[in-house]
Design an enzyme around this catalytic site. Sequence first.
Site, PDB file in Angstrom:
ATOM      1  N   GLU A 123       0.826  -1.220   0.000  1.00 21.59           N
ATOM      2  CA  GLU A 123       0.000   0.000   0.000  1.00 21.59           C
ATOM      3  C   GLU A 123       0.853   1.260   0.000  1.00 21.59           C
ATOM      4  OE1 GLU A 123      -2.933   0.136   3.149  1.00 21.59           O
ATOM      5  OE2 GLU A 123      -4.423  -0.837   1.906  1.00 21.59           O
ATOM      6  N   HIS A 153       9.250 -26.624  -1.072  1.00 19.01           N
ATOM      7  CA  HIS A 153       8.697 -27.846  -1.663  1.00 19.01           C
ATOM      8  C   HIS A 153       7.498 -27.547  -2.554  1.00 19.01           C
ATOM      9  CE1 HIS A 153      11.166 -30.507   0.935  1.00 19.01           C
ATOM     10  NE2 HIS A 153      11.213 -29.385   1.631  1.00 19.01           N
ATOM     11  N   LYS A 162     -14.239  -0.261  -3.745  1.00 19.83           N
ATOM     12  CA  LYS A 162     -15.303   0.059  -2.785  1.00 19.83           C
ATOM     13  C   LYS A 162     -16.451   0.787  -3.481  1.00 19.83           C
ATOM     14  CE  LYS A 162     -12.365   0.509   1.285  1.00 19.83           C
ATOM     15  NZ  LYS A 162     -11.811   1.458   2.246  1.00 19.83           N
TER      16      LYS A 162
END
Length: 424
Positions: A277, A298, A412
Amino acid sequence: MIKVDLSGCASFFDASGPDFSAAAKAHRTLLEKTGEGAEFTGWMCLPQQIKLSELKSILAAANKIRGRSKALVVIGIGGSYLGARAAIELLRPIQRSDSPRVYFAGNGLSGDYLNGIIEQIGDGDFDVNVISKSGTTLEPALSFRVFRELLVKKYGANAKKHIFATTDANRGVLHDLAVQEGWERFVVPDDVGGRYSVLSAVGLLPMAVAGIDVSAVLDCAIDTFKRLERQQPDNPAWQYAAARQHLYTKGYGIELLACYEPSFRFMGEWWKQLYGESEGKNGIGIFPASLEYTADLHSMGQYVQDGPRTLFETVVKFDRPLTEAAVPFLMGDADKLNYLAGRSFDSVCATAREAVKAAHIEGGVPNISVGVGRRDEEGFAELVCFFELACGISAYMSGVNPFNQPGVEAYKKNMFKMLGKPGA
Ligand code: PA5
């Protein structure tokens, strides 16, 4: 004190190397509060401030919760929960039976996840710490509705004694509700953004409930910020910030934060938010990713060793383990492991770390090593101060404002419109 070792990237630097004078300039910009977003640099003196102001009431609230409840539900998202979760998982990966279990809700929109927490709490006593600076974020607000209703069902008029609200000092829906309902309140300071707020009540209350010595965290943080003011190229925050910016200009656009402690996983999540951010804007920025070694060797090891050469890794290493564990000797050596018998897990891990580092450098992955003492309160505080400061320096070096997040508003807007929020 944090140590940064750049020997693992030296062969990837060009002749000029990392630009420490640019790091120095960015550091001064932060300290003198002359850069963009300077009004959000309060985190640098947060530990002193909290000691002088809220610490007593944070500890009193934590003791109250510890004395009466089996669980604390911490409701928040992004910077309003990642720091506390990182601290608790790092320092108390196996939560102790003498401490309330800390659950994290409000960091998504899954009803199944919420119901899972409710099922776990059962009919046990619980408290809620709802955390939102704006007080309007959808995910925590919806979860809070659910847990508030449960509290009212369980405690009736006393429900309000089980709610602790951490929010803006003067404004917002949550602030207004808390005042109106008489919930105990804690403050997200005006000059501290969510992702820099772990050393405020946002992180400290849940940490104290989990049994973490938050006074020790704050003392060490005060000391660490002081030491990191040093205006020299050996300042670890300059080294880290300058090295990663230099690598970025050479085409290494993805940073992998790795650690050999499984309990570091949420530190990685906290760090991703902090750097993502703060730096990813205006079309530039290093992409922060995190891996857990050796488990991810792995699964992702192939990609790291052999995929596109755009990765560099930053490996956090604790100097000393908290406890001893050694490989036992086995009569007959049926599993063929006696060549390691008597060796501590820590020394086996150290060898693995060296082997991985050499292989990755050989494969074209620059390596930055960040060394810290132990996985304890001091180690946590040092890492937080170091990564926060280095983030501010690094972002200013790249020319962006480390303290805004204009990009998170886009989804948003769409979401509220599609959900039919009045006025959206
Ligand atoms: O770093 C940030 O500012 C964000 O991650 C916020 O912390 C997050 O969006 C939650 O916001 P709020 O605390 O207002 O609910």
